[in-house]
Design an enzyme around this catalytic site. Structure first.
Site, PDB file in Angstrom:
ATOM      1  N   LYS A 178      -3.036  68.281  32.475  1.00 27.10           N
ATOM      2  CA  LYS A 178      -2.566  66.706  33.328  1.00 27.10           C
ATOM      3  C   LYS A 178      -2.010  66.101  32.244  1.00 27.10           C
ATOM      4  CE  LYS A 178      -6.706  64.049  32.150  1.00 27.10           C
ATOM      5  NZ  LYS A 178      -6.297  62.982  31.228  1.00 27.10           N
ATOM      6  N   THR A 179      -2.465  66.223  30.835  1.00 27.29           N
ATOM      7  CA  THR A 179      -1.759  65.314  29.625  1.00 27.29           C
ATOM      8  C   THR A 179      -0.307  65.750  29.550  1.00 27.29           C
ATOM      9  OG1 THR A 179      -3.991  64.795  28.698  1.00 27.29           O
ATOM     10  CG2 THR A 179      -1.866  64.620  27.276  1.00 27.29           C
ATOM     11  N   ASP A 223      -3.956  57.037  33.941  1.00 26.39           N
ATOM     12  CA  ASP A 223      -4.447  58.393  33.575  1.00 26.39           C
ATOM     13  C   ASP A 223      -5.950  58.003  34.019  1.00 26.39           C
ATOM     14  OD1 ASP A 223      -4.958  60.767  32.625  1.00 26.39           O
ATOM     15  OD2 ASP A 223      -5.482  60.332  30.462  1.00 26.39           O
ATOM     16  N   GLU A 224      -6.654  59.114  34.368  1.00 22.08           N
ATOM     17  CA  GLU A 224      -8.015  59.261  34.663  1.00 22.08           C
ATOM     18  C   GLU A 224      -8.283  58.114  35.864  1.00 22.08           C
ATOM     19  OE1 GLU A 224      -9.884  61.494  33.721  1.00 22.08           O
ATOM     20  OE2 GLU A 224      -9.446  61.993  31.705  1.00 22.08           O
ATOM     21  N   GLN A 268     -14.128  64.891  39.333  1.00 24.13           N
ATOM     22  CA  GLN A 268     -14.724  64.550  37.984  1.00 24.13           C
ATOM     23  C   GLN A 268     -14.962  63.136  37.791  1.00 24.13           C
ATOM     24  OE1 GLN A 268     -13.254  66.930  34.259  1.00 24.13           O
ATOM     25  NE2 GLN A 268     -11.581  67.334  35.700  1.00 24.13           N
ATOM     26  N   ARG A 326     -16.309  72.989  31.224  1.00 26.31           N
ATOM     27  CA  ARG A 326     -16.051  72.803  29.945  1.00 26.31           C
ATOM     28  C   ARG A 326     -16.043  74.163  29.138  1.00 26.31           C
ATOM     29  NH1 ARG A 326     -13.767  68.965  30.426  1.00 26.31           N
ATOM     30  NH2 ARG A 326     -13.970  69.485  32.590  1.00 26.31           N
TER      31      ARG A 326
END
Length: 683
Positions: free
Chosen positions: A33-34, A216-217, A247, A590
């Protein structure tokens, strides 16, 4: 720019090149995503020709903002784009700070304000002389601000004495900030929104300035942030948000998952792009994550696909108790490190921080160096230090260091000036503080009430010492009954975690005495000092942390401990099973190469050993047979702000089930009422 676009997969490229309407990039864990959002920013400036000054990219952490800025600038340098001004890429609160520096005068205040931190805030509140816990007052004021509730509104809603007092302190606090031209962290967004709300022309100008907005987020945004975003988009809807509804794990601190779930309804003609290619984890790990999260109803839906292919099967560990669990995990970690694995690629995750105690001791015994991320080591937590200080005083009442720590904890009306006076008097008399207080309690302090509190404190401590001389095992019950340490911490904002830690400590004490009935308080404290003193060289360490703290991180080898009903998922007390499942999804994703899920047949729980059943998540993720639990879920959880058509706004303090319906105990400004969930709505 073509080379940059060629580095993207099909979905990423689609998200980057769509610049004419609202875009929701639904980015799965490890899906890049970044890379996508920074490529989109570079594309806007380097290919479309958008003025960098008309872009605004908002994140949640300075680290994320710095990382994105560096990546975007590197991409733009590759396209040989010359910039007069760099694009504005910062946190929500940094944007608020910049905005207020230009427009604070709209509120009749000077632009030369100073931002205070949390400690400053607590010091200011402490000076108002309230007997209420400062942390509680600070937390409630923060909640009021983020709900855009003024001191007068807080006062009007308050029915209970304590809430009236908090509303009054809120009013004093706001007056103090205005008088001294200070703003706190919450004000950076609250005041920015207020200025935009009260000045429509400025709001339109600001929106026109930032023609291309990226966030973002987005799943972590709260209601205030959403309202601020709507103001920034008041003249256009050129907005692109990136997030993952699977998430969304911060509902307890105000994040509203509906912001991302309802984005397409809130912004016209939204393009939804799903990033489902995962560049982090193996097929086996993603299969478990996909199966688990598919049990949630409130989600948009996506399926992660691994680009790494097959790997090792997920390992399921079954232990009889937490000691065996910690020993097994520590041994396996030692084997990994001895086999050449970099310790930094190993992490142990847990849902409840209290579980770290047994883990830390297991790692210490195995000689494995560790770092705790985003938390405090078990024996360094305030509530645990308080209990240790009480036990030290039982063993040695002349321990001035321990006495000073707990002399006003729980509150006995003894301020810093009084304590310093006692310390000075004891020093002059060449006596321990305890002896000095025992002899001169009433005459050494100016307040009769404080003197009486000291006399009672000495009497209570002496009784506790008598219990310890007779039966060490009973001292924990006597300590709690006499001083109410758990009760004191149960009234603070983060009560659930602190009380869990206290119960864990009490359980540890009882277990030690059961194993060795002749163990004295002295012996217990000495053993504790050895266990909690991790003196390994801290050059290469594994990471241990809560699942919440792990979000955004990745490791080759991940151990998730405490996979039992009641621990993961946390059940009861208004917990949200869908958010718990999202936490499970975060924990699993993770891991890159190897994932180990650990279950313990029993643990100390609330101060007693409890037999436990396997987490339902083990079955739901297809790892093994677990506790299949079918139940009706509610979108409400403890701490939510809700609105009732008659009683107004309130906060949920308890949730229970009545037949097919959920009953909510709601605090309407100090008056608690039981209301069925279908009669209220979330704010």
């Amino acid at each position: 720019m073509q080379a940059i676009l060629d580095e993207l997969n099909e979905a990423q490229r689609e998200a980057v090149e769509e610049v004419r309407r609202p875009v929701l990039i639904l980015a799965g864990a490890g899906s890049g995503k970044t890379k996508t959002i920074t490529s989109r920013l570079a594309y806007l400036i380097g290919e479309v020709g958008v003025d960098p000054a008309s872009t605004l990219t908002l994140t949640f952490t300075n680290k994320a903002a710095t990382q994105m800025r560096e990546r975007a600038m590197e991409m733009l340098s590759r396209t040989q784009t010359s910039l007069v001004y760099p694009p504005l890429l910062c946190t929500f609160h940094k944007f608020g700070l910049l905005f207020l520096k230009f427009h604070m005068d709209k509120l009749g205040r000077r632009n030369s304000f100073v931002v205070i931190d949390t400690d400053d805030k607590k010091r200011i509140l402490k000076n108002f002389g309230s007997e209420l816990p400062v942390s509680l007052v600070a937390s409630e004021i923060s909640r009021y601000k983020n709900s855009l509730i003024s001191p007068s509104e807080a006062w009007a809603q308050a029915e209970q004495k304590n809430y009236k007092q908090i509303a009054k302190l809120f009013e004093q606090y706001e007056a103090y900030l205005a008088q001294n031209n200070l703003v706190d962290f919450d004000d950076l967004l609250v005041l920015t929104y207020r200025i935009l709300e009260e000045n429509p022309q400025l709001c339109a100008q600001t929106s026109e300035r930032y023609q291309y907005i990226m966030i973002d987020e987005y799943q972590d945004t709260n209601d205030l942030q959403y309202r601020l975003i709507r103001k920034l988009c008041s003249t256009h809807e050129n907005i692109c948000v990136v997030g993952d509804d699977d998430q969304s794990i911060y509902g307890w601190r105000g994040a509203n998952i509906r912001n991302i779930l309802e984005f397409a309804e809130n912004f016209t003609d939204t393009k939804v792009v799903k990033l489902e290619k995962n560049y982090r984890s193996t097929n086996q790990i993603l299969a478990a994550a996909n199966e688990l999260i598919d049990h949630n109803r409130g989600r948009m839906g996506k399926v992660l696909e691994s680009t790494k292919g097959d790997g090792k099967a997920i390992v399921f560990l079954e232990s009889s108790d937490e000691t065996q669990e910690a020993r097994t995990i520590a041994t396996k970690i030692r084997e990994l490190i001895d086999g050449g694995v970099n310790p930094k690629e190993i992490a142990v995750l847990y849902r409840i921080n209290a579980l770290s105690r047994s883990l830390e001791e297991g790692l210490n015994r195995e000689g494995v160096s560790y770092k705790m991320v985003g938390g405090v080591k078990f024996y360094e937590r305030a509530e645990i230090k308080d209990l240790i200080s009480y036990l030290r005083l039982v063993a040695n009442p002349h321990d001035d260091f321990s006495l000073r720590r707990i002399i006003n904890r729980p509150k006995r009306g003894l301020g810093k000036v009084t304590v310093d006076k006692l310390l000075g008097g004891a020093h002059e008399a060449r006596m321990s503080m305890y002896d000095y207080i025992s002899k001169y309690a009433l005459e050494s302090v100016s307040s009769k009430k404080a003197g009486e509190a000291l006399v009672l404190f000495v009497e209570q401590l002496e009784k506790l010492r008598e219990v310890a001389n007779g039966a060490t095992y009973e001292i924990i019950d006597a300590l709690e009954e006499t001083f109410g340490v758990k009760k004191y911490y149960s009234e603070l904002p983060d009560a659930l975690e602190r009380v869990s830690n206290i119960d864990e400590f009490y359980g540890l004490f009882r277990d030690q005495i059961k194993q060795n009935p002749d163990l004295s308080v002295d012996d217990f404290l000495n053993e504790l000092a050895l266990q909690s003193d991790q003196d390994q060289i801290d050059t290469e360490s594994i990471m241990i942390m809560s699942v919440h703290a792990s979000k955004g991180l990745e490791f080759d080898h991940v151990f998730v401990m405490g996979m039992e009903e009641g621990f993961f998922p946390l059940v009861g007390d208004g917990s949200d099973i869908e958010e718990e499942r999202r936490l499970g999804y975060v924990a699993i994703t993770r891991a890159g190469k190897e994932l180990t899920l650990s279950y313990s047949g029993s643990r100390f729980y609330k101060g007693r050993r409890t037999e436990l059943s396997k987490s339902r998540f083990l079955k739901e993720s297809g790892v093994c047979e677990g506790s299949l639990v079918l139940e009706k879920t509610t979108s409400f959880k403890k701490g939510d702000l809700v609105k009732h058509k008659i009683f107004g706004m309130g906060r949920i303090v308890e949730i229970s089930k009545v037949g097919r319906e959920f009953k909510l105990k709601i605090n309407f400004g100090g008056s608690k009422r039981d209301i069925l969930a279908s009669f209220v709505e979330k704010i």
